[in-house]
Design a protein around this motif. Structure first.
Motif, short mmCIF file in Angstrom:
data_model
loop_
_atom_site.label_atom_id
_atom_site.label_comp_id
_atom_site.label_asym_id
_atom_site.label_seq_id
_atom_site.Cartn_x
_atom_site.Cartn_y
_atom_site.Cartn_z
N GLY A 1 -20.56 27.74 51.17
CA GLY A 1 -19.62 26.84 51.84
C GLY A 1 -18.22 27.40 51.85
O GLY A 1 -17.58 27.52 52.90
N ARG B 1 -23.49 32.77 42.07
CA ARG B 1 -24.84 32.26 41.80
C ARG B 1 -25.86 32.76 42.82
O ARG B 1 -27.05 32.50 42.73
N TYR C 1 -16.43 27.42 34.45
CA TYR C 1 -16.24 26.19 35.21
C TYR C 1 -16.41 26.45 36.71
O TYR C 1 -17.14 25.74 37.40
N PHE C 2 -15.72 27.47 37.22
CA PHE C 2 -15.71 27.66 38.68
C PHE C 2 -16.94 28.37 39.20
O PHE C 2 -17.14 28.48 40.40
N ARG D 1 -21.58 26.62 56.90
CA ARG D 1 -21.87 27.54 55.78
C ARG D 1 -22.22 28.91 56.35
O ARG D 1 -22.76 29.01 57.44
N GLY E 1 -19.91 27.17 38.35
CA GLY E 1 -20.81 26.06 38.63
C GLY E 1 -22.22 26.38 38.21
O GLY E 1 -22.44 27.22 37.34
N THR F 1 -26.76 30.32 51.20
CA THR F 1 -25.61 30.12 52.08
C THR F 1 -24.43 29.68 51.23
O THR F 1 -24.61 29.15 50.14
N GLY G 1 -18.24 30.56 41.88
CA GLY G 1 -18.88 29.65 42.84
C GLY G 1 -20.27 30.10 43.28
O GLY G 1 -20.96 30.87 42.60
N SER G 2 -20.66 29.62 44.47
CA SER G 2 -22.02 29.87 44.96
C SER G 2 -22.29 31.34 45.25
O SER G 2 -23.43 31.77 45.25
N LYS H 1 -22.04 22.52 39.96
CA LYS H 1 -21.56 21.26 39.44
C LYS H 1 -22.60 20.62 38.51
O LYS H 1 -22.26 20.14 37.43
N ASP I 1 -14.91 31.26 46.20
CA ASP I 1 -14.02 30.96 45.09
C ASP I 1 -13.70 32.25 44.35
O ASP I 1 -14.60 32.86 43.77
N ARG J 1 -21.12 20.11 29.86
CA ARG J 1 -20.12 19.18 29.32
C ARG J 1 -20.76 18.14 28.40
O ARG J 1 -20.19 17.77 27.37
P1 DGT Z 1 -20.33 25.97 48.05
O1 DGT Z 1 -18.90 26.38 48.10
O2 DGT Z 1 -20.61 24.69 48.72
O3 DGT Z 1 -21.23 27.05 48.55
O4 DGT Z 1 -20.76 25.74 46.52
P2 DGT Z 1 -19.93 25.99 45.19
O5 DGT Z 1 -20.89 25.84 44.06
O6 DGT Z 1 -19.16 27.25 45.27
O7 DGT Z 1 -18.98 24.71 45.10
P3 DGT Z 1 -17.40 24.54 45.22
O8 DGT Z 1 -16.75 25.62 45.98
O9 DGT Z 1 -17.18 23.15 45.70
O10 DGT Z 1 -16.91 24.59 43.71
C1 DGT Z 1 -16.93 25.78 42.97
C2 DGT Z 1 -17.34 25.48 41.57
O11 DGT Z 1 -16.33 24.69 40.93
C3 DGT Z 1 -18.58 24.63 41.47
O12 DGT Z 1 -19.75 25.39 41.53
C4 DGT Z 1 -18.39 23.97 40.13
C5 DGT Z 1 -16.91 23.77 40.05
N1 DGT Z 1 -16.59 22.39 40.44
C6 DGT Z 1 -16.03 22.00 41.58
N2 DGT Z 1 -15.85 20.67 41.59
C7 DGT Z 1 -16.34 20.22 40.44
C8 DGT Z 1 -16.44 18.92 39.84
O13 DGT Z 1 -16.07 17.91 40.40
N3 DGT Z 1 -17.01 18.85 38.60
C9 DGT Z 1 -17.44 19.97 37.95
N4 DGT Z 1 -17.97 19.84 36.76
N5 DGT Z 1 -17.36 21.17 38.47
C10 DGT Z 1 -16.81 21.30 39.70
#
Ligand code: DGT
Ligand code: CA
Ligand code: CA
Ligand code: ZN
Length: 575
Positions: A196, A190, A257-258, A156, A260, A194, A186-187, A262, A199, A269
């Motif tokens: 990952g 937000r 959705y993207f 990360r 997050g 850190t 994505g993160s 999650k 997006d 939902r």
């Molecule tokens: P990261 O990349 O680990 O710093 O954290 P995020 O939050 O950016 O996670 P990431 O890149 O896996 O996915 C981006 C967003 O897409 C996440 O915040 C919510 C959505 N998302 C991804 N996979 C799923 C899922 O299986 N279910 C739902 N509801 N949303 C998802």
């Protein structure tokens, strides 16, 4: 931050490490380390400077200036390549463990044949380090700890690196004809400490030109997957970036959705389901008929769920849905609310920009006040003295005569010693507008002692802010072990503010700790701890972290007008 400056800074730091591994003289290693910091923190883009101009940067002499100029001319730094060739790749991998210095890494390689982190872990487990001279149980424990930290970081990157990259990609994609909208989700959106992967979301009727441009960006080293709705690439720094292109009509639902998290999405939902609706990245639909209800903006999506729009830093399923339903979302502090930075350094100690330059840069940000807080004498490598401090105070006084719009405060960053005492007697401390106190040594004290140490610092009538309260450094140093609830209670009782250090390697307090502290009624200060003019821009990451901790402007002392701030800073001095 300027990317080419960071690039050269990293190269010079690597050169210093390689020198140290290959037995270079200690003073030369330090020269390169200092130059690395000075270049990273320099305010001009070093790729645009001639060798003669590069030499104007503090700590950059002729030989280093020539190396940098050569690098931008030819794309290579031959001196580094020579040294790299002398050091086995495995040893360089070992030095990525934060607690393992170059010398020990080389010894492990030469004496045990260890040349990867996995092999080192195996060597520790089979107790091979125990027989090595110079590797006591303490060293072994440190290395074990360093490996754990590196694994936790797990590829990360820090928020600043991800944000700057995300902004650059978004700016590039905006230029593509047919791009109706583009932003990061994505993160990064937000503002997690850190990230990952990055997006990126774009809206267009035809995705092809966007995918084309994205896959061809200069930062791309490898296209992992390419399709009509999603393309994933890896950057030259090894970071993954995903681009999703949606129809403009689906923009809001996709962004929701993207973004997050999650966990937050699962909650939204569920709310949809209870209303006999179905929420996906394509929109909000009637569950039964499948008819589309809304999808164009995030606002509409939340509204049809019976919710106000929720700021992304809150979207972590930490109570934001219930607060939103009750109409009790906090009105979050923003960067615009901040009237001044209260923790900054100059060349008088370990900063790389002068007092004049720092003050000038702060004024350009439109601040109403600004504190200079150089290190106090007990951090002995900074060679602070009473005379130097008083001389600086005079310089600040002169600056205040010429500057009408921004008030410069003269402060210091004191060191909290193992017993909770700080540098200088009360008479001397009374001369400062502001005293921050921070832990800079003895990080491993037992929990009870560390708690008492921090509480005593709060009780000092001259200490108004506890700097980087847990001393953690992301991926490098864990937080100190203390009973934080006891410390937070002491802060509330003594009207001592807790710092949210915005430096992206620290972000200390963290979002979780902020949430805990505010329940005690503590006040906070969001500061950059800038060591260069360019670091003043780190403020946004501190504000993002404060938002993730649900803070409103009123809880942050450096959003207050100067008069109210001064009352807070001095209220303990006369009681
Ligand atoms: P990261 O990349 O680990 O710093 O954290 P995020 O939050 O950016 O996670 P990431 O890149 O896996 O996915 C981006 C967003 O897409 C996440 O915040 C919510 C959505 N998302 C991804 N996979 C799923 C899922 O299986 N279910 C739902 N509801 N949303 C998802
Ligand atoms: Ca992500
Ligand atoms: Ca992703
Ligand atoms: Zn500090």
């Amino acid at each position: 931050m300027v990317r080419s400056n960071d690039e050269v800074g990293a190269l010079l730091q690597e050169y210093a490490d390689l020198l140290s591994i290959t037995g270079g003289e200690a003073f030369k290693v330090r020269v390169y380390e200092k130059a690395a910091r000075a270049v990273s923190g320099h305010h001009q883009d070093v790729s645009t400077l001639a060798a003669s101009e590069l030499r104007q940067i503090p700590n950059v002499g002729k030989s280093i200036a020539d190396k940098i100029a050569e690098y931008f001319r030819s794309g290579r730094m031959p001196a580094i390549e020579e040294l790299r060739a002398k050091v086995p790749a495995g040893v360089r991998e070992l030095t990525t463990i934060p607690t393992l210095g170059p010398k020990k890494a080389l010894q492990l390689h030469e004496r045990l044949g260890v040349s990867s982190v996995d092999q080192l872990q195996a060597a520790i487990e089979t107790e091979k380090l125990r027989d090595l001279k110079g590797f006591g149980p303490k060293t072994e424990e440190n290395i074990r700890h360093g490996i754990a930290l590196a694994q936790q970081a797990g590829g990360r990157v820090h928020l600043d690196v991800a944000t700057e990259l995300a902004e650059e990609v978004v700016a590039q994609l905006h230029q593509v004809t047919g791009c109706a909208d583009c932003t990061y989700a994505g993160s990064v959106r937000r503002m997690r400490e850190t990230v990952g992967d990055i997006d990126i979301l774009a809206a267009a009727e035809d995705s092809a030109p966007l995918m084309e441009k994205f896959a061809g960006l200069p930062i791309v080293s490898e296209v992992i997957a390419r399709g009509g709705t999603k393309t994933s690439v890896r950057t030259t720094q090894g970071l993954q970036v995903d681009l999703r292109v949606v129809a403009p009509t689906a923009w809001g639902a996709a962004l929701q959705y993207f973004t997050g998290s999650k966990a937050h999405n699962i909650r939204t939902r569920e709310i949809a389901q209870r209303r006999k609706l179905k929420l996906s990245e394509y929109g909000l639909f009637h569950a039964e008929s499948g008819e589309l209800i809304v999808s164009r903006t995030e606002d509409e999506v939340y509204a049809r769920l019976g919710l106000p729009w929720i700021p992304p830093p809150l979207r972590e399923d930490r109570g934001e849905i219930d607060a939103a339903l009750a109409g009790e979302l906090p009105e979050l502090v923003t960067e615009k609310d901040i009237r001044g930075d209260l923790h900054t350094h100059t060349t008088l100690t370990d900063g790389v920009s002068t007092l004049d330059d720092m003050v000038h840069a702060a004024a350009r940000r439109g601040y109403a006040y600004y504190a200079i807080t150089d290190h106090a004498p007990n951090l002995s490598m900074q060679r602070m003295s009473d005379e130097k401090m008083l001389e600086q105070r005079e310089a600040v006084r002169r600056l205040n005569k010429t500057r009408r719009r921004m008030r410069v405060l003269h402060g210091t960053e004191l060191n909290i010693d193992p017993d909770g005492e700080v540098d200088w007697p009360p008479e001397f401390l009374a001369g400062f507008d502001l005293c921050i106190a921070s832990v800079h040594s003895h990080f491993d004290q037992p929990r009870r002692d560390m708690t008492r140490r921090l509480v005593r610092a709060c009780e000092n009538p001259y200490v108004s802010i506890i700097g980087h309260p847990t001393t953690r450094q992301l991926g490098r140093r864990p937080p100190v072990d203390a009973d934080l609830d006891e410390v937070f209670a002491a802060c509330a009782r003594t009207a001592t503010a807790l710092e949210i250090n915005a430096y992206p390697d620290r972000l200390d307090l963290s979002d979780d700790d902020i949430l805990r502290a505010r329940r005690h009624g503590v006040k906070f200060a969001i500061n950059t701890d800038a060591h260069a003019t360019v670091h003043l821009g780190y403020l946004r990451y501190g504000v993002g972290t404060a938002q993730r901790g649900w803070l409103t402007a009123d809880e942050v002392i450096n959003t207050w007008p100067l008069r109210r701030l001064r009352t807070f800073l001095h209220k303990n001095r006369h009681t």
